[in-house]
Design a protein around this motif. Sequence first.
Motif, PDB file in Angstrom:
ATOM      1  N   PHE A 206       0.797  -1.221   0.000  1.00 42.11           N
ATOM      2  CA  PHE A 206       0.000   0.000   0.000  1.00 42.11           C
ATOM      3  C   PHE A 206       0.831   1.273   0.000  1.00 42.11           C
ATOM      4  N   LEU A 207       2.035   1.223   0.553  1.00 41.66           N
ATOM      5  CA  LEU A 207       2.810   2.450   0.672  1.00 41.66           C
ATOM      6  C   LEU A 207       3.961   2.549  -0.320  1.00 41.66           C
ATOM      7  N   GLY A 208       4.316   1.430  -0.956  1.00 42.94           N
ATOM      8  CA  GLY A 208       5.509   1.433  -1.781  1.00 42.94           C
ATOM      9  C   GLY A 208       5.218   1.672  -3.251  1.00 42.94           C
ATOM     10  N   GLN A 209       6.298   1.871  -3.999  1.00 45.35           N
ATOM     11  CA  GLN A 209       6.178   2.175  -5.418  1.00 45.35           C
ATOM     12  C   GLN A 209       7.429   1.626  -6.090  1.00 45.35           C
ATOM     13  N   ASP A 210       7.265   1.018  -7.284  1.00 43.52           N
ATOM     14  CA  ASP A 210       8.394   0.328  -7.915  1.00 43.52           C
ATOM     15  C   ASP A 210       9.531   1.257  -8.308  1.00 43.52           C
ATOM     16  N   MET A 211       9.164   2.333  -9.021  1.00 43.72           N
ATOM     17  CA  MET A 211      10.206   3.212  -9.558  1.00 43.72           C
ATOM     18  C   MET A 211       9.873   4.643  -9.165  1.00 43.72           C
ATOM     19  N   PRO A 212      10.838   5.536  -9.284  1.00 38.75           N
ATOM     20  CA  PRO A 212      10.555   6.921  -8.897  1.00 38.75           C
ATOM     21  C   PRO A 212       9.342   7.500  -9.627  1.00 38.75           C
ATOM     22  N   ASP A 213       9.109   7.030 -10.853  1.00 41.41           N
ATOM     23  CA  ASP A 213       7.999   7.602 -11.611  1.00 41.41           C
ATOM     24  C   ASP A 213       6.690   6.878 -11.415  1.00 41.41           C
ATOM     25  N   GLY A 214       6.687   5.755 -10.734  1.00 41.95           N
ATOM     26  CA  GLY A 214       5.419   5.065 -10.518  1.00 41.95           C
ATOM     27  C   GLY A 214       5.601   3.565 -10.484  1.00 41.95           C
ATOM     28  N   ASN A 215       4.484   2.856 -10.491  1.00 35.67           N
ATOM     29  CA  ASN A 215       4.537   1.400 -10.474  1.00 35.67           C
ATOM     30  C   ASN A 215       4.625   0.850 -11.886  1.00 35.67           C
ATOM     31  N   TYR A 216       5.177  -0.355 -12.002  1.00 43.24           N
ATOM     32  CA  TYR A 216       5.354  -0.997 -13.307  1.00 43.24           C
ATOM     33  C   TYR A 216       4.065  -0.998 -14.113  1.00 43.24           C
ATOM     34  N   VAL A 217       2.960  -1.351 -13.424  1.00 44.62           N
ATOM     35  CA  VAL A 217       1.720  -1.569 -14.156  1.00 44.62           C
ATOM     36  C   VAL A 217       1.258  -0.286 -14.843  1.00 44.62           C
ATOM     37  N   ARG A 218       1.449   0.839 -14.130  1.00 41.98           N
ATOM     38  CA  ARG A 218       1.014   2.103 -14.716  1.00 41.98           C
ATOM     39  C   ARG A 218       1.995   2.576 -15.785  1.00 41.98           C
ATOM     40  N   LEU A 219       3.302   2.393 -15.512  1.00 44.40           N
ATOM     41  CA  LEU A 219       4.315   2.836 -16.462  1.00 44.40           C
ATOM     42  C   LEU A 219       4.244   2.031 -17.753  1.00 44.40           C
ATOM     43  N   GLU A 220       3.910   0.745 -17.615  1.00 39.05           N
ATOM     44  CA  GLU A 220       3.827  -0.081 -18.820  1.00 39.05           C
ATOM     45  C   GLU A 220       2.622   0.316 -19.659  1.00 39.05           C
ATOM     46  N   LYS A 221       1.550   0.680 -18.980  1.00 39.32           N
ATOM     47  CA  LYS A 221       0.350   1.089 -19.701  1.00 39.32           C
ATOM     48  C   LYS A 221       0.599   2.369 -20.472  1.00 39.32           C
ATOM     49  N   SER A 222       1.286   3.335 -19.826  1.00 37.91           N
ATOM     50  CA  SER A 222       1.480   4.614 -20.494  1.00 37.91           C
ATOM     51  C   SER A 222       2.618   4.532 -21.504  1.00 37.91           C
ATOM     52  N   GLY A 223       3.309   3.411 -21.556  1.00 42.11           N
ATOM     53  CA  GLY A 223       4.374   3.244 -22.539  1.00 42.11           C
ATOM     54  C   GLY A 223       5.713   3.773 -22.090  1.00 42.11           C
ATOM     55  N   GLU A 224       5.757   4.352 -20.874  1.00 39.62           N
ATOM     56  CA  GLU A 224       7.047   4.870 -20.417  1.00 39.62           C
ATOM     57  C   GLU A 224       8.017   3.741 -20.159  1.00 39.62           C
ATOM     58  N   LYS A 225       7.466   2.583 -19.772  1.00 42.88           N
ATOM     59  CA  LYS A 225       8.318   1.425 -19.528  1.00 42.88           C
ATOM     60  C   LYS A 225       7.840   0.297 -20.417  1.00 42.88           C
ATOM     61  N   HIS A 226       8.800  -0.320 -21.063  1.00 40.51           N
ATOM     62  CA  HIS A 226       8.458  -1.431 -21.942  1.00 40.51           C
ATOM     63  C   HIS A 226       8.404  -2.717 -21.123  1.00 40.51           C
ATOM     64  N   LYS A 227       7.365  -3.545 -21.350  1.00 41.50           N
ATOM     65  CA  LYS A 227       7.273  -4.795 -20.597  1.00 41.50           C
ATOM     66  C   LYS A 227       8.211  -5.806 -21.245  1.00 41.50           C
ATOM     67  N   ASP A 228       9.267  -6.119 -20.523  1.00 39.48           N
ATOM     68  CA  ASP A 228      10.342  -6.891 -21.130  1.00 39.48           C
ATOM     69  C   ASP A 228      10.007  -8.379 -21.261  1.00 39.48           C
ATOM     70  N   SER A 229      10.760  -9.077 -22.101  1.00 38.02           N
ATOM     71  CA  SER A 229      10.512 -10.505 -22.302  1.00 38.02           C
ATOM     72  C   SER A 229      11.409 -11.316 -21.383  1.00 38.02           C
ATOM     73  N   PHE A 230      10.823 -12.310 -20.739  1.00 34.06           N
ATOM     74  CA  PHE A 230      11.525 -13.117 -19.750  1.00 34.06           C
ATOM     75  C   PHE A 230      12.753 -13.790 -20.339  1.00 34.06           C
ATOM     76  N   SER A 231      12.611 -14.361 -21.525  1.00 37.04           N
ATOM     77  CA  SER A 231      13.723 -15.132 -22.086  1.00 37.04           C
ATOM     78  C   SER A 231      14.927 -14.238 -22.361  1.00 37.04           C
ATOM     79  N   GLN A 232      14.668 -13.029 -22.854  1.00 36.43           N
ATOM     80  CA  GLN A 232      15.775 -12.117 -23.137  1.00 36.43           C
ATOM     81  C   GLN A 232      16.474 -11.692 -21.850  1.00 36.43           C
ATOM     82  N   VAL A 233      15.648 -11.328 -20.855  1.00 39.96           N
ATOM     83  CA  VAL A 233      16.203 -10.899 -19.568  1.00 39.96           C
ATOM     84  C   VAL A 233      17.061 -12.006 -18.977  1.00 39.96           C
ATOM     85  N   PHE A 234      16.541 -13.216 -19.001  1.00 42.52           N
ATOM     86  CA  PHE A 234      17.237 -14.354 -18.425  1.00 42.52           C
ATOM     87  C   PHE A 234      18.524 -14.642 -19.188  1.00 42.52           C
ATOM     88  N   TYR A 235      18.425 -14.600 -20.518  1.00 43.38           N
ATOM     89  CA  TYR A 235      19.591 -14.905 -21.358  1.00 43.38           C
ATOM     90  C   TYR A 235      20.742 -13.946 -21.080  1.00 43.38           C
TER      91      TYR A 235
END
Lengths: 200, 505
Positions: free
Chosen positions: B220-249
Amino acid sequence: MEVPASFVVVSLLLSCFVGTSYGVYFSSLNKTLIVTATPKQGQVLKAGEDKITVTWRFNKTYPAGTDSSYKTIKIKLCYAPVSQKDRSWRKTVDLLKKDKTCPHKIVARPYAASNNTFTWTIERDIPSAVYFVRAFAVNAEDQQVAYGQTTDAHKSTNLFEVQAITGRHVSLDVASICFSAFSIVSLAGFFYMEKRKGKK
Amino acid sequence: MEISQNTNTTDRKFALPVDSEHKSTEFRLFSIASPHMRAFHLSWISFFSCFVSTFAAPPLLPIIRDNLNLTATDIGNAGIAAVSGAVFARVAMGTACDLFGPRLASSSLILLTAPAVFLSLIANSPAAFLMVRFFTGFSLATFVSTQFWMSSMFSPNVVGTANGLSGGWGNLGGGATQLIMPLVYSLIHTNIGSTKFTAWRVAFFIPAFFQMLSAYAIFFLGQDMPDGNYVRLEKSGEKHKDSFSQVFYHAITNYRGWILALTYGYCFGVELTIDNIIAQYFYDRFNVNLHTAGIIAASFGLANLFSRPGGGILSDVVAKRFGMRGRLWTLWIVQMIGGLLCLLLGKIGSLSGSVAVMLVFSVFVQAACGLTFGVVPFISRRSLGVISGMTGGGGNVGAVLTQVIFFRGSRYSTEDGISLMGVMIMCCTLVILLIYFPQWGGLFCGPRKGVTEEDYYLSEWTTAEKEQGFHKMSLKFSENSRRERGKKGESVPLPSDKETPSTFV
């Protein structure tokens, strides 16, 4: 530097005293007491409910006067070897100060040569294990001078078992399960809330 | 070197000065300003609660072992189980942070492991005891979310400090629990009058509730990044939702992550092992009573109050002058000295000598942990979470390995085991010599000519991904990490004219 002879003599004498007051060894004690207890070989007793009746007396086959220094009798509940296995906190050590075989006190009574008996309800914090009963005779300086026990020298006969209480209560069980379920349910709630924020 | 202030895009105002990624460039301990300092306090408190839960059983073992009829082998196995669960949980947590954000990842894990602590109350056998310790130990994966969150909120110049303080104050829980649990137990046993075998069970409610409440606070009190939470940032396009396989690789192909995973096993792993064995060591070798042994054990963990943060701060201070090379040298030296002190600890035969060496040893080994996480944020930007997870997981592997090799059964006496562990620490720390950053250098080699931070961090993205603009965060990070060149590197060329950066491994 020369050490005066008198100093050496005094320190030798003192070290003897230190030796005797330093600690009593179990192997130095004689089994002059005859101890019996009500549980039979292999009997299972419940902690907090069942009782043990201990009787003890001086073994008259020993010369008279052997028991002149006996002041108090301390009766203890002791672990059998099978319950000491892989449990170094119950280890048997010959030096009685460090011995951990008999941690549970049953009763302490002033010494009398015969007609001694005591009935003890097994306390609720006695753990599940296999036991025997041992009596120590202590002198006025609170040092052990003799013993007696319900089992043989190898601690293999006449052993009985105590079943401990679990310490669990229905209320505790219910509370712990409810709160666990609550944690999982609130987690599901979190995910739902996040999804909704994403859809807005 | 210039740090760009938040003069550019957003109309967002922050309580602390920030860089171009909106990460704070200052660390103010006594502030709880959202989002930076609040994230710090939420992360260290929740990690602290997980440590308290994981090590809640050891101080109460004299009672638990009688209640559950445990043997020494059962106790040893449960101790190993408590730290082994987190090996894979930490890697999984790293991935979850990269994909879902530290807020959701950590609060989820904490809530998932809280039942294990609640169910400890109803354990009735050695097998049940092992299971609850195993599952409770998974919560130690919150370490990764803590470090990830700090690396997301704080700029490179203070990231070592932030990581060191949050990690150190969390680890403090391992020491604090040796004092908290016996206290709670005696309150319940003496004042409320429950029997011993009930009192320890009721005592476990405390760490369980603490854990549950910290999860709610984070959500309730925390936030992922200085600009907001992942879910909101991904929706607005500020953050790209990355692919698991690439990140892992990109994480598993970066050899530096594996090296630090190994060396972390010999500072943090050793710390966990000592947490498990040190009370018994003092009790058996020097015949102190159980209370005293517990206090000595607690003081080892309590040194984390300043020693791990000290390592993190030292990393940042050294980096100001010497950049990344300074961070690596300091880590190598401090961890080597830690190994030497461990070797010495097993050889000392007096009680006061042993306690003194143990305290100095605790400072060095915990500072090495702080220094390690002064380097980790720079290994990868795209796969920060998985790298943090690998390193953290490696820490627990070290704990399992050292306990299995040196402190199980009767092959070695405890003092020999401690000394041999010191030798192993020194041998495994040597691999730090192999770490090399092309843009900054390594222990013995300087940076490659003409290589920039952008070359290194953007090589994690393909051309197609760059065309879509997914790499923006890495671009900003490259700029902000320029200071890792140290004072001497200011004259090294910047990437002003380059168009297609080369790929680096």
